[in-house]
Design a protein around this motif. Structure first.
Motif, short mmCIF file in Angstrom:
data_model
loop_
_atom_site.label_atom_id
_atom_site.label_comp_id
_atom_site.label_asym_id
_atom_site.label_seq_id
_atom_site.Cartn_x
_atom_site.Cartn_y
_atom_site.Cartn_z
N LYS A 195 0.82 -1.21 0.00
CA LYS A 195 0.00 0.00 0.00
C LYS A 195 0.85 1.26 0.00
N ILE A 196 1.91 1.29 0.80
CA ILE A 196 2.69 2.52 0.93
C ILE A 196 4.12 2.38 0.42
N GLY A 197 4.50 1.18 -0.01
CA GLY A 197 5.85 0.98 -0.52
C GLY A 197 6.81 0.48 0.55
N VAL A 198 7.88 -0.13 0.12
CA VAL A 198 8.84 -0.73 1.04
C VAL A 198 9.54 0.32 1.90
N GLU A 199 10.01 1.39 1.29
CA GLU A 199 10.75 2.40 2.05
C GLU A 199 9.86 3.10 3.08
N ASN A 200 8.64 3.40 2.70
CA ASN A 200 7.72 4.03 3.66
C ASN A 200 7.33 3.06 4.77
N THR A 201 7.29 1.78 4.44
CA THR A 201 7.02 0.76 5.46
C THR A 201 8.13 0.74 6.50
N LYS A 202 9.36 0.86 6.03
CA LYS A 202 10.49 0.91 6.96
C LYS A 202 10.41 2.15 7.85
N LYS A 203 10.06 3.28 7.26
CA LYS A 203 9.93 4.52 8.04
C LYS A 203 8.83 4.38 9.09
N PHE A 204 7.75 3.73 8.69
CA PHE A 204 6.66 3.45 9.62
C PHE A 204 7.16 2.60 10.78
N GLY A 205 7.98 1.61 10.45
CA GLY A 205 8.56 0.75 11.48
C GLY A 205 9.49 1.51 12.41
N TYR A 206 10.25 2.45 11.86
CA TYR A 206 11.16 3.25 12.69
C TYR A 206 10.38 4.05 13.74
N VAL A 207 9.26 4.61 13.31
CA VAL A 207 8.43 5.40 14.23
C VAL A 207 7.88 4.51 15.35
N LEU A 208 7.37 3.34 14.96
CA LEU A 208 6.84 2.41 15.96
C LEU A 208 7.93 1.95 16.92
N LEU A 209 9.12 1.74 16.38
CA LEU A 209 10.24 1.28 17.21
C LEU A 209 10.63 2.35 18.23
N LEU A 210 10.59 3.59 17.81
CA LEU A 210 10.89 4.69 18.72
C LEU A 210 9.85 4.76 19.84
N LEU A 211 8.59 4.53 19.49
CA LEU A 211 7.53 4.50 20.50
C LEU A 211 7.76 3.36 21.49
N CYS A 212 8.23 2.22 20.99
CA CYS A 212 8.53 1.09 21.87
C CYS A 212 9.62 1.45 22.87
N LEU A 213 10.60 2.19 22.41
CA LEU A 213 11.70 2.60 23.29
C LEU A 213 11.19 3.56 24.38
N VAL A 214 10.33 4.48 23.99
CA VAL A 214 9.74 5.40 24.96
C VAL A 214 8.92 4.63 26.00
N LEU A 215 8.14 3.67 25.51
CA LEU A 215 7.31 2.86 26.41
C LEU A 215 8.17 2.05 27.38
N GLU A 216 9.32 1.59 26.90
CA GLU A 216 10.22 0.80 27.76
C GLU A 216 10.61 1.58 29.01
N PHE A 217 10.87 2.86 28.84
CA PHE A 217 11.27 3.69 29.98
C PHE A 217 10.09 4.01 30.89
N MET A 218 8.88 3.78 30.40
CA MET A 218 7.69 3.97 31.22
C MET A 218 7.28 2.68 31.94
N ILE A 219 7.73 1.55 31.39
CA ILE A 219 7.32 0.24 31.93
C ILE A 219 8.22 -0.22 33.05
N SER A 220 9.52 -0.21 32.79
CA SER A 220 10.45 -0.82 33.73
C SER A 220 11.39 0.20 34.38
N PRO A 221 11.45 0.20 35.71
CA PRO A 221 12.42 1.06 36.39
C PRO A 221 13.82 0.43 36.45
N ASN A 222 13.90 -0.83 35.99
CA ASN A 222 15.16 -1.57 36.04
C ASN A 222 16.09 -1.08 34.92
N THR A 223 17.18 -0.45 35.31
CA THR A 223 18.10 0.12 34.31
C THR A 223 18.76 -0.95 33.46
#
Length: 270
Positions: A195-223
């Motif tokens: 639907k959006i092409g391979v490169e845009n799919t990767k960019k979409f994945g990068y955004v989701l991955l960044l959100l996952c990283l942000v969520l990680e710091f909200m989930i676990s206090p374990n450094t």
């Protein structure tokens, strides 16, 4: 060398690898929320994953070619039956309430493979965008909510954030598969890369991955847990960047799918 390749192919094609990934995510949830190790649950999920995935992958093939199945598929059928019986055994060891909680996710898996839409011509797997969402819901629910519920632990804000992170993470890990399958999927199957092409799919994945990283710091206090996830962040980023339509046979089915197993292994090293 040929034997090793045959063994690796069976390991992947029989869904042992993906089952280990799901099992690893269950164990990761137990570590994150300091839950007691629930062996029957973990093994139930492991064998249920093999049973479910092999049903999804091979049910149609077996139905159409039941008289001319290759030896390879017959072996997988027998293996799947053994795993189904083991799944039933470990299900018997679990409380009824845990099994009832699992039912919606099991039902989604069933409907993912069995046609019930458009006059019983389509299943959930044949609907492009819905396909990836259903898989992510089942994985997130089974690997986060189920072990927490089975441990009689309250669903805290951190648990819900973990579900969200797991949901996004599964979508990210599925993107290389969708990129690989662009050249094989039917024209009517509108996956994200188509639907959006391979490169845009990767960019979409990068955004989701960044959100996952942000969520990680909200989930676990374990450094230490955060440090491990940060390493995984860069690994997944690399795998997503390198994903192509003409990727190697094992790129997604082995290396990408191995990420949860590596995650658990690194946590065990702490």
């Amino acid at each position: 060398m040929k034997f090793l390749k045959t063994a690796l192919d069976f390991y992947i094609n029989s869904s042992i690898h993906v089952a280990l990934a799901v099992y690893a995510l269950v164990r990761i949830t137990e570590l994150y929320f300091e839950l007691s190790y629930n062996e029957p649950l973990g093994l139930f999920v492991f064998f249920a994953t093999i049973t479910g995935y092999n049903f999804v992958k091979y049910a149609g093939v077996a139905k159409l070619h039941h008289r001319s199945l290759t030896t390879h598929l017959k072996i997988i059928q027998i293996f799947s039956l053994i795993c189904f019986l083991l799944m039933c055994y470990f299900a018997w060891l679990l409380p009824l309430k845990t099994l009832l909680f699992f039912v919606p996710f099991g039902l989604l898996t069933f409907l993912y493979a069995v046609p019930f839409l458009s006059g019983f011509q389509k299943n959930l797997r044949s609907i492009g965008y819905l396909k990836i969402i259903v898989v992510a819901i089942v994985w997130a629910g089974t690997t986060v909510l189920l072990p927490v519920y089975a441990n009689d632990t309250f669903f805290t804000a951190e648990v819900y954030l973990s579900v969200m992170q797991r949901f996004l993470l599964i979508i990210i890990l599925l993107l290389p598969f969708d990129i690989r399958d662009v050249q094989y999927d039917a024209i009517s199957l509108q996956t994200i890369p188509k639907k959006i092409g391979v490169e845009n799919t990767k960019k979409f994945g990068y955004v989701l991955l960044l959100l996952c990283l942000v969520l990680e710091f909200m989930i676990s206090p374990n450094t230490q847990f955060r440090s491990v996830f940060l390493g995984l962040f860069f690994l997944i980023l690399f795998l997503l960047m390198r994903a192509e339509t003409n990727q190697s046979k094992y790129y997604s089915s082995f290396w990408v799918e191995a990420v949860p197993v590596l995650w658990l292994f690194l946590l065990f090293l702490l």
